[in-house]
Design a protein around this motif. Structure first.
Motif, mmCIF file in Angstrom:
data_model
loop_
_atom_site.group_PDB
_atom_site.id
_atom_site.type_symbol
_atom_site.label_atom_id
_atom_site.label_comp_id
_atom_site.label_asym_id
_atom_site.label_seq_id
_atom_site.Cartn_x
_atom_site.Cartn_y
_atom_site.Cartn_z
ATOM 1 N N ASP A 12 75.228 -84.769 -22.299
ATOM 2 C CA ASP A 12 76.101 -83.880 -22.654
ATOM 3 C C ASP A 12 75.548 -82.675 -22.307
ATOM 4 O O ASP A 12 76.535 -81.622 -22.583
ATOM 5 C CB ASP A 12 76.441 -83.987 -23.932
ATOM 6 N N ARG A 13 74.306 -82.181 -21.827
ATOM 7 C CA ARG A 13 74.079 -81.086 -21.371
ATOM 8 C C ARG A 13 73.775 -81.009 -19.977
ATOM 9 O O ARG A 13 73.003 -81.931 -19.491
ATOM 10 C CB ARG A 13 72.889 -80.857 -22.539
ATOM 11 N N SER A 14 73.734 -79.598 -19.142
ATOM 12 C CA SER A 14 73.303 -79.713 -18.021
ATOM 13 C C SER A 14 71.871 -79.186 -17.846
ATOM 14 O O SER A 14 71.276 -78.822 -18.616
ATOM 15 C CB SER A 14 74.240 -78.629 -17.289
ATOM 16 N N THR A 15 71.169 -79.417 -16.589
ATOM 17 C CA THR A 15 69.923 -79.183 -16.276
ATOM 18 C C THR A 15 70.237 -77.503 -15.984
ATOM 19 O O THR A 15 71.136 -76.853 -15.423
ATOM 20 C CB THR A 15 69.419 -79.502 -15.097
ATOM 21 N N GLY A 16 69.134 -76.567 -16.745
ATOM 22 C CA GLY A 16 69.379 -75.236 -16.591
ATOM 23 C C GLY A 16 69.006 -74.763 -14.909
ATOM 24 O O GLY A 16 68.349 -75.451 -14.257
ATOM 25 N N VAL A 17 69.677 -73.526 -14.493
ATOM 26 C CA VAL A 17 69.734 -73.115 -13.299
ATOM 27 C C VAL A 17 69.108 -71.762 -13.348
ATOM 28 O O VAL A 17 69.752 -70.840 -14.162
ATOM 29 C CB VAL A 17 71.004 -73.452 -12.563
ATOM 30 N N MET A 18 68.401 -71.177 -12.440
ATOM 31 C CA MET A 18 67.922 -69.789 -12.010
ATOM 32 C C MET A 18 68.289 -69.617 -10.722
ATOM 33 O O MET A 18 67.690 -70.388 -9.911
ATOM 34 C CB MET A 18 66.450 -69.615 -12.583
ATOM 35 N N PHE A 19 69.039 -68.261 -10.590
ATOM 36 C CA PHE A 19 68.954 -67.953 -9.224
ATOM 37 C C PHE A 19 67.994 -66.795 -9.008
ATOM 38 O O PHE A 19 67.729 -65.851 -9.948
ATOM 39 C CB PHE A 19 70.314 -67.211 -9.034
ATOM 40 N N LEU A 20 67.369 -66.623 -7.934
ATOM 41 C CA LEU A 20 66.212 -65.585 -7.663
ATOM 42 C C LEU A 20 66.628 -64.855 -6.341
ATOM 43 O O LEU A 20 66.752 -65.542 -5.284
ATOM 44 C CB LEU A 20 64.910 -66.361 -7.706
ATOM 45 N N GLU A 21 66.626 -63.804 -6.441
ATOM 46 C CA GLU A 21 66.902 -62.812 -5.066
ATOM 47 C C GLU A 21 65.746 -62.029 -4.853
ATOM 48 O O GLU A 21 65.127 -61.339 -5.909
ATOM 49 C CB GLU A 21 68.338 -62.040 -5.082
ATOM 50 N N GLN A 22 65.442 -61.901 -3.453
ATOM 51 C CA GLN A 22 64.432 -61.054 -3.197
ATOM 52 C C GLN A 22 65.147 -59.776 -2.776
ATOM 53 O O GLN A 22 65.740 -59.616 -1.695
ATOM 54 C CB GLN A 22 63.736 -61.593 -1.841
ATOM 55 N N ARG A 23 65.132 -58.740 -3.762
ATOM 56 C CA ARG A 23 66.100 -57.646 -3.546
ATOM 57 C C ARG A 23 65.408 -56.476 -2.643
ATOM 58 O O ARG A 23 66.264 -55.775 -1.935
ATOM 59 C CB ARG A 23 66.250 -56.793 -4.976
ATOM 60 N N THR A 24 64.135 -56.525 -2.745
ATOM 61 C CA THR A 24 63.201 -55.616 -1.795
ATOM 62 C C THR A 24 62.193 -56.385 -1.404
ATOM 63 O O THR A 24 61.897 -57.424 -2.176
ATOM 64 C CB THR A 24 63.084 -54.204 -2.212
ATOM 65 N N ALA A 25 61.342 -55.686 -0.422
ATOM 66 C CA ALA A 25 60.164 -56.419 -0.346
ATOM 67 C C ALA A 25 59.274 -56.573 -1.538
ATOM 68 O O ALA A 25 58.592 -57.525 -1.484
ATOM 69 C CB ALA A 25 59.284 -55.826 0.948
ATOM 70 N N ASP A 26 59.384 -55.706 -2.317
ATOM 71 C CA ASP A 26 58.399 -55.602 -3.509
ATOM 72 C C ASP A 26 59.003 -56.018 -4.687
ATOM 73 O O ASP A 26 58.379 -55.933 -5.943
ATOM 74 C CB ASP A 26 57.896 -54.123 -3.557
ATOM 75 N N LEU A 27 60.252 -56.314 -4.734
ATOM 76 C CA LEU A 27 61.026 -56.376 -5.904
ATOM 77 C C LEU A 27 62.120 -57.841 -5.814
ATOM 78 O O LEU A 27 62.845 -58.205 -5.184
ATOM 79 C CB LEU A 27 62.134 -55.259 -6.281
ATOM 80 N N SER A 28 61.791 -58.621 -6.944
ATOM 81 C CA SER A 28 62.727 -60.020 -7.040
ATOM 82 C C SER A 28 63.371 -59.925 -8.427
ATOM 83 O O SER A 28 62.841 -59.380 -9.317
ATOM 84 C CB SER A 28 62.061 -61.138 -6.770
ATOM 85 N N ARG A 29 64.502 -60.364 -8.528
ATOM 86 C CA ARG A 29 65.261 -60.453 -9.731
ATOM 87 C C ARG A 29 65.756 -61.881 -9.950
ATOM 88 O O ARG A 29 66.163 -62.536 -8.982
ATOM 89 C CB ARG A 29 66.493 -59.553 -9.524
ATOM 90 N N ALA A 30 65.759 -62.249 -11.109
ATOM 91 C CA ALA A 30 65.799 -63.683 -11.808
ATOM 92 C C ALA A 30 67.318 -63.608 -12.551
ATOM 93 O O ALA A 30 67.629 -62.495 -13.277
ATOM 94 C CB ALA A 30 65.104 -64.154 -12.510
ATOM 95 N N PHE A 31 68.271 -64.447 -12.111
ATOM 96 C CA PHE A 31 69.444 -64.442 -13.134
ATOM 97 C C PHE A 31 69.434 -66.033 -13.642
ATOM 98 O O PHE A 31 69.590 -67.063 -12.746
ATOM 99 C CB PHE A 31 70.855 -64.313 -12.211
#
Length: 323
Positions: A82-101
């Motif tokens: 009844d529950r879904s597997t968790g999902v994370m989106f990861l973007e390489q915003r700059t060469a030195d910075l990544s962000r997770a959602f």
């Protein structure tokens, strides 16, 4: 059947973008999860490792299980209908910075329970590895972590606790209220230098350990509580271990950094694998730093982690210093 290392927590699907997510483009699907990262790292270094957790009855969950099995990790898992597997989106915003959602609220992974952990512990393990992520997922998960830590410590199992603070899951005050008492069951506490205050507020101070003196006081407090080793990850500055015998420090290995995601888990896997091999503190610290260097110089949460016969490829670590 007994294993060398048992860990449990939530593994998710990570969808990685090479640039800003808002621009669209191709996403690469991978498995992400601090606990499963450590299990894979230990397995690659030649030791048996097991992971307990829950996934949804969906393709994402199936993908995670296939990946972990493919890396030789033993599974104690449930599939939640009844529950879904968790999902994370990861973007390489700059060469030195990544962000997770994160899209993990109410996920299958948060349903890890005391009963499931008890069954996994019944099989036996030399090391129980815990992180500060799992107790933040749900009251049920927190109960499972507290039960596992107390039981393992009482049974003489080495308990490893990586603080691994996640601000998107809970506040520092909430984390400290849970992780401080939890650390009393730990044999080894692993933390970044800005996380020590979550498990050890020195008697004469409070707040983040922002100086070597703060770090030393926090470590001394943990050692007084019965922790045997306080391992401090310092990123590009290397790492240190505080024990009753003193402080051991080692610098990072100079490599070209392309992705810092999973570097702390790689360090932990290297450190614990060396412990399983009977290495002394200096040997554990050296292997942890080696594994971390592999991680930051390759892309992915765990894909670049070394196998035992590959350790020599980066084995140019400078000598550690004892004081």
């Amino acid at each position: 059947m007994s294993v060398c290392l048992l860990t449990f927590g939530e593994s998710m699907v990570s969808l990685r973008a090479g640039g800003p997510l808002a621009n669209g483009g191709t996403l690469n699907m991978q498995v992400a999860g601090a606990e499963s990262n450590v299990a894979i790292g230990v397995a690659r270094l030649g030791h048996s490792a097991a992971w307990a957790g829950a996934v949804g009855a969906d393709p994402h969950g199936e993908f995670i299980l296939k990946q972990l099995r493919g890396e030789g990790v033993q599974l104690h898992h449930t599939v939640h209908a009844d529950r879904s597997t968790g999902v994370m989106f990861l973007e390489q915003r700059t060469a030195d910075l990544s962000r997770a959602f994160y899209y993990r609220a109410g996920s299958a992974g948060a349903t890890i329970s005391r009963g499931q952990v008890a069954a996994a512990l019944d099989g036996g393990t030399r090391i129980l590895h815990l992180t500060g992520i799992t107790p933040a997922l749900s009251p049920e998960a927190r109960d499972a972590v507290e039960y596992a830590a107390e039981r393992a410590a009482a049974e003489g199992v080495v308990v490893s606790l990586d603080v691994n603070y996640r601000s998107k899951l809970w506040s520092r005050d909430q984390a400290g209220a849970v992780l401080g008492p939890l650390a009393r069951h730990a044999t080894i506490v692993i933390a970044s230098d800005d996380e020590l205050d979550l498990v050890a507020v020195p008697p004469d101070g409070n707040g983040e350990a922002t100086s070597p003196a703060d770090e030393a006081r926090a470590a001394a407090h943990l050692l007084e509580l019965g922790v045997s080793e306080v391992v401090v990850k310092r990123g590009a500055a290397g790492a240190a271990v505080h024990t009753a015998d003193g402080l051991l420090e080692a610098p990072a290995i100079p490599v070209t950094c392309v992705d810092t995601v999973g570097a702390g888990d790689a360090f932990t896997a290297g450190y614990l694998s060396a412990l399983l091999d009977g290495e002394d503190v200096a040997g554990r610290l050296k292997r942890g730093i080696l594994a971390g260097a592999f991680a930051v110089s390759t892309r992915g949460d765990w894909e670049g982690l070394p196998r035992r016969d590959e350790l020599a490829l980066l084995d140019s670590a400078r000598g550690s210093t004892q004081r």
